[in-house]
Design an enzyme around this catalytic site. Structure first.
Site, PDB file in Angstrom:
ATOM      1  CG  ASP A 211      -1.843   1.157   1.323  1.00  8.76           C
ATOM      2  OD1 ASP A 211      -1.567   2.195   0.671  1.00  8.76           O
ATOM      3  OD2 ASP A 211      -2.850   1.054   2.039  1.00  8.76           O
TER       4      ASP A 211
ATOM      5  CE1 TYR B 248      -5.954  10.845 -11.622  1.00 10.65           C
ATOM      6  CE2 TYR B 248      -6.398  12.537 -13.261  1.00 10.65           C
ATOM      7  CZ  TYR B 248      -5.799  11.349 -12.903  1.00 10.65           C
ATOM      8  OH  TYR B 248      -5.037  10.667 -13.825  1.00 10.65           O
TER       9      TYR B 248
ATOM     10  CE  LYS C  85      -2.421  10.965 -11.326  1.00  8.13           C
ATOM     11  NZ  LYS C  85      -1.466   9.848 -11.217  1.00  8.13           N
TER      12      LYS C  85
ATOM     13  CB  VAL D 295      -4.290   5.098 -20.630  1.00 10.21           C
ATOM     14  CG1 VAL D 295      -3.582   3.794 -20.970  1.00 10.21           C
ATOM     15  CG2 VAL D 295      -3.287   6.252 -20.573  1.00 10.21           C
TER      16      VAL D 295
ATOM     17  CB  THR E 108      -6.887   0.753 -18.226  1.00  8.65           C
ATOM     18  OG1 THR E 108      -7.774   1.713 -17.633  1.00  8.65           O
ATOM     19  CG2 THR E 108      -5.548   1.406 -18.510  1.00  8.65           C
TER      20      THR E 108
HETATM   21  N1  LIG Z   1      -6.354   5.324 -17.513  1.00  9.05           N
HETATM   22  C1  LIG Z   1      -6.156   6.568 -17.860  1.00  9.05           C
HETATM   23  O1  LIG Z   1      -6.816   7.072 -18.796  1.00  9.05           O
HETATM   24  C2  LIG Z   1      -5.094   7.403 -17.193  1.00  9.05           C
HETATM   25  C3  LIG Z   1      -4.740   8.630 -17.778  1.00  9.05           C
HETATM   26  C4  LIG Z   1      -3.752   9.417 -17.200  1.00  9.05           C
HETATM   27  C5  LIG Z   1      -3.126   8.972 -16.044  1.00  9.05           C
HETATM   28  N2  LIG Z   1      -3.474   7.793 -15.483  1.00  9.05           N
HETATM   29  C6  LIG Z   1      -2.750   7.396 -14.252  1.00  9.05           C
HETATM   30  O2  LIG Z   1      -2.119   6.155 -14.459  1.00  9.05           O
HETATM   31  C7  LIG Z   1      -2.050   5.427 -13.225  1.00  9.05           C
HETATM   32  C8  LIG Z   1      -2.661   4.052 -13.424  1.00  9.05           C
HETATM   33  O3  LIG Z   1      -3.995   4.211 -13.871  1.00  9.05           O
HETATM   34  P1  LIG Z   1      -4.850   3.012 -14.473  1.00  9.05           P
HETATM   35  O4  LIG Z   1      -5.783   3.606 -15.418  1.00  9.05           O
HETATM   36  O5  LIG Z   1      -3.975   1.889 -14.872  1.00  9.05           O
HETATM   37  O6  LIG Z   1      -5.695   2.613 -13.158  1.00  9.05           O
HETATM   38  P2  LIG Z   1      -6.114   1.175 -12.608  1.00  9.05           P
HETATM   39  O7  LIG Z   1      -7.199   1.448 -11.623  1.00  9.05           O
HETATM   40  O8  LIG Z   1      -6.374   0.222 -13.693  1.00  9.05           O
HETATM   41  O9  LIG Z   1      -4.814   0.713 -11.830  1.00  9.05           O
HETATM   42  C9  LIG Z   1      -4.373   1.397 -10.686  1.00  9.05           C
HETATM   43  C10 LIG Z   1      -3.735   0.410  -9.731  1.00  9.05           C
HETATM   44  O10 LIG Z   1      -3.317   1.127  -8.548  1.00  9.05           O
HETATM   45  C11 LIG Z   1      -3.606   0.292  -7.455  1.00  9.05           C
HETATM   46  N3  LIG Z   1      -3.731   1.058  -6.212  1.00  9.05           N
HETATM   47  C12 LIG Z   1      -4.751   1.860  -5.825  1.00  9.05           C
HETATM   48  N4  LIG Z   1      -4.510   2.324  -4.583  1.00  9.05           N
HETATM   49  C13 LIG Z   1      -3.314   1.830  -4.192  1.00  9.05           C
HETATM   50  C14 LIG Z   1      -2.525   1.954  -3.017  1.00  9.05           C
HETATM   51  N5  LIG Z   1      -2.943   2.672  -1.946  1.00  9.05           N
HETATM   52  N6  LIG Z   1      -1.329   1.305  -2.962  1.00  9.05           N
HETATM   53  C15 LIG Z   1      -0.919   0.555  -4.017  1.00  9.05           C
HETATM   54  N7  LIG Z   1      -1.623   0.377  -5.128  1.00  9.05           N
HETATM   55  C16 LIG Z   1      -2.807   1.017  -5.230  1.00  9.05           C
HETATM   56  C17 LIG Z   1      -4.913  -0.398  -7.806  1.00  9.05           C
HETATM   57  O11 LIG Z   1      -5.122  -1.572  -7.042  1.00  9.05           O
HETATM   58  C18 LIG Z   1      -4.710  -0.682  -9.298  1.00  9.05           C
HETATM   59  O12 LIG Z   1      -4.157  -1.953  -9.506  1.00  9.05           O
HETATM   60  C19 LIG Z   1      -2.787   6.285 -12.200  1.00  9.05           C
HETATM   61  O13 LIG Z   1      -1.840   7.029 -11.460  1.00  9.05           O
HETATM   62  C20 LIG Z   1      -3.645   7.185 -13.047  1.00  9.05           C
HETATM   63  O14 LIG Z   1      -3.932   8.411 -12.420  1.00  9.05           O
HETATM   64  C21 LIG Z   1      -4.451   7.005 -16.022  1.00  9.05           C
END
Ligand SMILES: NC(=O)c1ccc[n+]([C@@H]2O[C@H](COP(=O)([O-])OP(=O)(O)OC[C@H]3O[C@@H](n4cnc5c(N)ncnc54)[C@H](O)[C@@H]3O)[C@@H](O)[C@H]2O)c1
Length: 257
Positions: free
Chosen positions: A53, A144, A148, A177, A179
């Site tokens: 965590d 958020y 960031k 992204v 996902t």
């Molecule tokens: N998906 C998008 O469009 C997008 C765009 C820009 C930035 N991001 C950033 O990319 C990163 C990943 O995003 P994603 O879309 O893959 O999200 P996601 O939810 O698929 O994955 C995020 C992961 O972080 C883990 N997590 C959450 N809280 C946690 C904690 N306290 N300790 C450890 N792990 C923890 C979750 O369990 C999950 O596996 C994030 O920082 C997000 O802000 C995502």
């Protein structure tokens, strides 16, 4: 690396495994992260998965110790764990603010602090996964965006403090992204296939390629920088809504044909 059980983090992990990095995948999703690390290993990569965590300093201490014991040290620290809750100035309550800032911002600091001794020894690299929203805010993403933007400030401050020790620190800033979790969020907003017209989704593997580049020898002089992966969203003059482009226009990559 953190947030490695799924989504962008998993994409980065797979990309780095294919480039022969030894990986310590971490996430709060303990079973999933172990399973994904095992899957990378069964495909010939070198990866272990451990629960962590990011908001808990003691978890970080254990993970860094394990990385040093298993792989001899840390060359690249990737802070990817994050949450992206919706909320405005008024609808965001203190609990949500604290949770978002704690995971998205404090978590990265705790990791950098814990890993600094080994990063210093190995002249390592830190890559924070930010967002285009760090510099291009959007209504309804209050905590958020603040988190960031804070991560961008942290990235620059770490870069400055580490100039003399050869440790670099940069931020990759994706736009949208593709996902599984992001798809679910879009579906909840009635857009199962993302907003109509959105054609320039970034893939987790493309984020992985950016991380690989920042970790590479030719990038050693890059520090305190943002690398945007957003098809130009950060320079568009339509504050944030460029991701809803005119459908009559060709997709970005075909505009140059
Ligand atoms: N998906 C998008 O469009 C997008 C765009 C820009 C930035 N991001 C950033 O990319 C990163 C990943 O995003 P994603 O879309 O893959 O999200 P996601 O939810 O698929 O994955 C995020 C992961 O972080 C883990 N997590 C959450 N809280 C946690 C904690 N306290 N300790 C450890 N792990 C923890 C979750 O369990 C999950 O596996 C994030 O920082 C997000 O802000 C995502």
């Amino acid at each position: 690396m953190t947030g490695a059980a799924q989504g962008i983090g998993l994409g980065i992990a797979r990309t780095m495994a294919a480039a022969s990095y030894n990986l310590l995948l971490t996430d709060v999703e303990r079973d999933l992260v172990r399973a994904e690390a095992a899957s990378i290993a069964s495909d010939g990569g070198r990866a272990i998965g451990e629960p962590l965590d990011v908001t808990r300093a003691e978890d970080w201490a254990r993970a860094v110790e394990q990385a040093v014991a298993q792989w001899g040290g840390i060359d690249v620290l990737v802070n990817c764990a994050g949450i992206s809750p919706r909320g405005t100035i008024e609808s965001t309550d203190e609990a949500l603010w604290d949770r978002t800032l704690s995971i998205n911002l404090k978590g990265a600091w705790l990791g950098i602090k814990a890993a600094m001794p080994t990063l210093r020894d190995r002249r390592g690299t830190i890559v924070n996964i930010g967002s285009v929203r760090a510099t291009r805010p959007m209504p309804g993403l209050f905590s958020y965006v603040v988190s960031k933007a804070g991560l961008w400030g942290l990235t620059q401050q770490v870069a400055v403090e580490c100039l003399d020790i050869g440790v670099s620190c940069n931020m990759v800033a994706p736009g949208w992204v593709d996902t599984p979790n992001e798809r679910q969020i879009q579906a909840r907003h009635g857009r199962p296939d993302f907003p109509a017209g959105l054609r320039n989704l970034t893939t987790p593997e493309e984020v992985g390629a950016a991380v690989l580049y920042l970790a590479s020898e030719p990038a050693r002089k890059i520090t305190g920088s943002i690398l945007y992966l957003d098809s130009g969203l950060h320079v568009a003059d339509d504050a944030g809504m460029v991701h809803l482009p005119d459908r009559s226009r060709p997709p970005y990559e075909q505009r140059f044909d």
